[in-house]
Scaffold this active site. Structure first.
Site, PDB file in Angstrom:
ATOM      1  N   GLY A  75     -13.664   2.599  -3.072  1.00  0.00           N
ATOM      2  CA  GLY A  75     -13.099   2.903  -4.388  1.00  0.00           C
ATOM      3  C   GLY A  75     -12.157   4.073  -4.318  1.00  0.00           C
ATOM      4  O   GLY A  75     -11.661   4.414  -3.248  1.00  0.00           O
ATOM      5  N   GLY A  95     -11.158  -4.523   5.376  1.00  0.00           N
ATOM      6  CA  GLY A  95     -10.593  -3.379   6.074  1.00  0.00           C
ATOM      7  C   GLY A  95     -10.659  -3.579   7.563  1.00  0.00           C
ATOM      8  O   GLY A  95     -11.717  -3.936   8.085  1.00  0.00           O
ATOM      9  N   ASP A 145      -1.491 -16.272  -4.273  1.00  0.00           N
ATOM     10  CA  ASP A 145      -2.425 -15.607  -5.183  1.00  0.00           C
ATOM     11  C   ASP A 145      -1.778 -14.507  -6.000  1.00  0.00           C
ATOM     12  O   ASP A 145      -2.134 -14.294  -7.150  1.00  0.00           O
ATOM     13  CB  ASP A 145      -3.621 -15.051  -4.391  1.00  0.00           C
ATOM     14  CG  ASP A 145      -3.172 -14.141  -3.272  1.00  0.00           C
ATOM     15  OD1 ASP A 145      -3.017 -12.942  -3.507  1.00  0.00           O
ATOM     16  OD2 ASP A 145      -2.950 -14.650  -2.159  1.00  0.00           O
TER      17      ASP A 145
HETATM   18  P1  5GP Z   1       3.871  -9.012  -1.303  1.00  0.00           P
HETATM   19  O1  5GP Z   1       4.368  -9.661  -0.076  1.00  0.00           O
HETATM   20  O2  5GP Z   1       4.408  -9.583  -2.570  1.00  0.00           O
HETATM   21  O3  5GP Z   1       4.082  -7.512  -1.219  1.00  0.00           O
HETATM   22  O4  5GP Z   1       2.289  -9.144  -1.322  1.00  0.00           O
HETATM   23  C1  5GP Z   1       1.649 -10.260  -1.844  1.00  0.00           C
HETATM   24  C2  5GP Z   1       1.035 -11.085  -0.749  1.00  0.00           C
HETATM   25  O5  5GP Z   1       0.268 -10.251   0.102  1.00  0.00           O
HETATM   26  C3  5GP Z   1       0.099 -12.174  -1.216  1.00  0.00           C
HETATM   27  O6  5GP Z   1       0.312 -13.269  -0.375  1.00  0.00           O
HETATM   28  C4  5GP Z   1      -1.297 -11.626  -0.988  1.00  0.00           C
HETATM   29  O7  5GP Z   1      -2.165 -12.666  -0.540  1.00  0.00           O
HETATM   30  C5  5GP Z   1      -1.104 -10.581   0.076  1.00  0.00           C
HETATM   31  N1  5GP Z   1      -1.747  -9.273  -0.113  1.00  0.00           N
HETATM   32  C6  5GP Z   1      -2.019  -8.432   0.921  1.00  0.00           C
HETATM   33  N2  5GP Z   1      -2.562  -7.306   0.480  1.00  0.00           N
HETATM   34  C7  5GP Z   1      -2.636  -7.382  -0.874  1.00  0.00           C
HETATM   35  C8  5GP Z   1      -3.116  -6.489  -1.885  1.00  0.00           C
HETATM   36  O8  5GP Z   1      -3.592  -5.396  -1.646  1.00  0.00           O
HETATM   37  N3  5GP Z   1      -3.051  -6.919  -3.158  1.00  0.00           N
HETATM   38  C9  5GP Z   1      -2.549  -8.125  -3.460  1.00  0.00           C
HETATM   39  N4  5GP Z   1      -2.506  -8.469  -4.739  1.00  0.00           N
HETATM   40  N5  5GP Z   1      -2.073  -8.988  -2.532  1.00  0.00           N
HETATM   41  C10 5GP Z   1      -2.113  -8.631  -1.253  1.00  0.00           C
HETATM   42 MG    MG Z   2      -1.632 -14.130   0.924  1.00  0.00          MG
END
Ligand code: 5GP
Ligand code: MG
Ligand code: SF4
Length: 470
Positions: free
Chosen positions: A113, A38, A356
Site C-alpha cells: 500500500g 512484484g 484491460d
Molecule cells: P500503458 O501501456 O497504457 O502505459 O499501460 C497499460 C497496459 O499496461 C495494459 O496492457 C496493462 O495490462 C498494463 N499494465 C502494467 N502495469 C499496469 C498498472 O500498474 N496499472 C494498469 N492499469 N495497467 C498496467
Molecule cells: Mg496488459
C-alpha cells in the site's frame, strides 16, 4: 518489442504463516503465487520463538531463495513480501520485510500500500530525533511503534496504526506473535485462511490454493488480528466504515484465479468485457485479448458480441528481468520480444483488440501497429475499464498525472494517437456493475478514484512527492 514497457504499478504482495514447522517453505510457495504483484525483490522473515531470521534480495522469488537459504529459515512463523519498485528506489535496504533489532527483541514488517501522510510523519519523527534508514514509508510505521514502546506491543501497534493514513495491508511479526492489519477502508486486499491448525494470510486467495490452504475470510477494514500459539484474536483500531477496495485489483492487478471479497476475478473481468460489448459494439471478424491480463475481458466481449475469440496475440513468457533488450536499430527492424501478432489469424480481418486499461497509451499504440503490420484490416480497441484521469495515492504509481494519457487527452485524441480505427472505454457504471452486480451502489462501492477523482481518504498536499511505496 513490449519487453521494455514497464507498467506503472507499485503493487506488492504479502504472505504469512503461523504455527507450521515449515512456515518458510510455505511462504516461499505463497510468494511464488503472488509473484505477479512484484518482481523486483522478495524476502522472508521467520521466527523460531527465540529470534527472527531474515533473508531477502533482488529479483524473483526463485532467484532470491536457494534450497539452502530456505532451510536456514527454520521456524513456526514466517512473513514474506514480493516487491515492485520504480527505478532509483530499488535499494537493498528497501526490500521487505524490514527487520529491526532492539534490546527488547526483534520486529519485522511487510506492507502493501502507500501512506498518504508518510512525509508529514517522517518530518515529525526526524524533528524528534529518529534516524530513518530507508526511503520506505514502511519504516515510518516501525518508528511509530518503537516510539510507543512504553505501551504493551499490541497497543503500541494500535497507536501507530491510528496515526497513519492511506492504504495498507500490514504484517508485523515478533518472536512470539504475528499481527495482521488492514487499513480503515480496506483499500488493499488481504485474506485469512488456514492449513490444518496453522493460520495463513495472503494478499490474494490464489496463494491459498497453491499451498492447499482453506480460505476463511477477508481481513476487515480497520481490523487488527493478533495470532500466537495461544490462538487468534480480532481487535479493531478504527470504527467500522464501508470498505473501498481498489477496483484496479479486479481490472488488472489480481490473478484471475483469486477471489476478492468472495468474487472471482476472472468472472468479474468477463462481465467487464460483456458490459463493454453492450456499451461499445462494433462490426468485426475476431476478438483478441492482450495476454495475460485482458484475456478474461476479451472472452466476455466475444461471448456477448457473438464475434469469435481468437489468439491474435501470443506472449513469450521467457522474457525475464535480465533479458537483453534489442537495440533501437533491431527494434526498428521488427525484433519483438514479448508479444507477437499471429498473422494467420489477423491478416485481412477486422480485429477487436480488448485490453484491460490504458495508462500511458504505449501498449495500445504498439499493439495496434503490430496487428496492422501483421495484416489486420481494421483494429478496434476496447478497454475494459474507464479512462484513468487521476493519480492514485494508494500504492499504484500513477502519481504523476503528466504521464496519464487520459488526463490530458480526449478519447478521440487517444484514438488518433494509438492509431486505432475506433476506441471505446468501459463506463464507470459499467465497471461498477461488473464488479458488484448491483450489490453495492456507486457511492458505497470500491475505490474508483483514478477514474472519477473521488478519493476515499483525505489527500495530503505532499502526497504528490514521490515516496518509496510498497
Ligand atoms: P500503458 O501501456 O497504457 O502505459 O499501460 C497499460 C497496459 O499496461 C495494459 O496492457 C496493462 O495490462 C498494463 N499494465 C502494467 N502495469 C499496469 C498498472 O500498474 N496499472 C494498469 N492499469 N495497467 C498496467
Ligand atoms: Mg496488459
Ligand atoms: Fe485502485 Fe485507482 Fe483507487 Fe488507486 S485510485 S486504489 S488504483 S482504484
Amino acid at each position: 518489442m513490449l519487453g521494455e514497457i514497464k507498467g506503472l504499478n507499485e503493487e506488492c504482495g504479502i504472505f504469512g504463516v503461523w504455527g507450521h514447522s515449515e512456515s518458510a517453505q510455505l511462504t516461499y510457495y505463497g510468494l511464488h503465487a503472488l509473484q505477479h504483484r512484484g518482481q523486483e525483490g522478495a524476502g522472508i522473515v521467520t521466527t523460531d520463538g527465540e529470534q527472527l531470521k531474515l533473508a531477502k534480495g533482488h529479483g524473483l522469488i526463485n532467484e532470491v531463495f536457494s534450497q539452502h537459504r530456505l532451510e536456514d529459515l527454520n521456524g513456526h512463523g514466517s512473513i514474506g513480501h514480493v516487491r515492485y519498485a520504480t527505478a532509483g528506489d530499488g535499494g537493498y535496504e528497501n526490500i521487505q520485510p524490514l527487520h529491526f533489532r532492539s534490546q527488547t527483541g526483534g520486529l519485522a514488517l511487510a506492507h502493501n500500500g502507500n501512506l498518504v501522510n508518510a512525509q508529514a510523519l517522517k518530518n515529525q519523527l526526524e524533528a524528534q530525533g529518529s534516524i530513518l534508514q530507508t526511503t520506505s514509508d514502511t519504516e515510518v510505521v516501525a518508528h511509530l511503534i518503537k516510539r510507543a514502546r512504553h505501551l504493551p506491543l499490541e497497543q503500541a501497534i494500535m497507536e501507530a496504526l491510528s496515526m497513519i493514513k492511506g492504504a495498507y495491508a500490514f504484517l508485523v511479526m515478533t518472536e512470539d506473535r504475528m499481527f495482521v492489519a488492514n487499513d480503515p477502508r480496506g483499500l488493499r486486499p488481504l485474506s485469512l485462511g488456514h492449513l490444518g491448525d496453522s493460520w495463513v494470510v495472503s494478499s490474494e486467495t490464489c496463494a491459498f490454493d497453491v499451498i492447499g490452504a482453506t480460505y476463511e475470510r477477508e481481513i476487515k477494514p480497520g481490523e487488527l488480528l493478533v495470532i500466537s500459539d495461544e490462538g487468534i484474536e480480532s481487535k479493531r483500531f478504527s470504527a467500522p466504515i464501508q470498505r473501498t477496495l481498489c477496483s484496479m485489483e479486479y481490472v488488472y492487478f489480481s490473478r484471475p484465479d483469486s477471489n476478492l471479497d468472495g468474487k472471482n476475478v476472472h468472472a468479474s473481468r468477463k462481465r467487464m468485457g460483456k458490459s463493454l460489448a453492450e456499451e461499445a459494439p462494433v462490426e468485426a471478424d475476431v476478438v483478441t485479448g492482450v495476454p495475460d491480463s485482458s484475456i478474461s475481458a476479451a472472452i466476455g466481449y466475444a461471448e456477448a458480441s457473438g464475434i469469435p475469440y481468437e489468439l491474435g496475440l501470443i506472449k513469450n513468457r521467457y522474457v525475464g528481468r535480465t533479458f537483453i533488450q534489442p537495440s533501437q536499430e533491431l527494434r526498428e527492424q521488427g525484433v519483438k520480444m514479448k508479444l507477437s501478432a499471429v498473422r494467420g489469424i489477423v491478416e485481412g480481418k477486422r480485429v477487436v483488440m480488448v485490453d484491460d486499461s490504458i495508462v500511458r497509451g504505449t501498449t495500445s499504440r504498439r499493439i495496434v501497429k503490430m496487428l496492422k503490420e501483421a495484416g489486420a484490416k481494421e483494429v478496434h480497441v476496447r478497454i475494459a475499464s474507464p479512462p484513468i484521469e487521476n493519480p492514485c495515492y494508494y500504492g499504484i504509481d500513477t502519481s504523476n498525472s503528466g504521464e496519464l494519457i487520459a488526463a490530458n487527452h480526449s478519447v478521440e485524441e487517444i484514438e488518433t494517437q494509438i492509431g486505432a480505427d475506433s476506441l471505446s472505454f468501459l463506463s464507470v457504471e459499467g465497471l461498477n456493475d461488473s464488479i458488484y452486480q448491483g450489490e453495492e451502489s456507486l457511492e458505497h462501492g470500491g475505490c474508483m478514484a483514478c477514474f472519477t477523482g473521488k478519493y476515499p481518504t483525505e489527500i495530503y498536499p505532499n502526497t504528490m512527492h514521490p515516496y518509496e511505496k510498497a
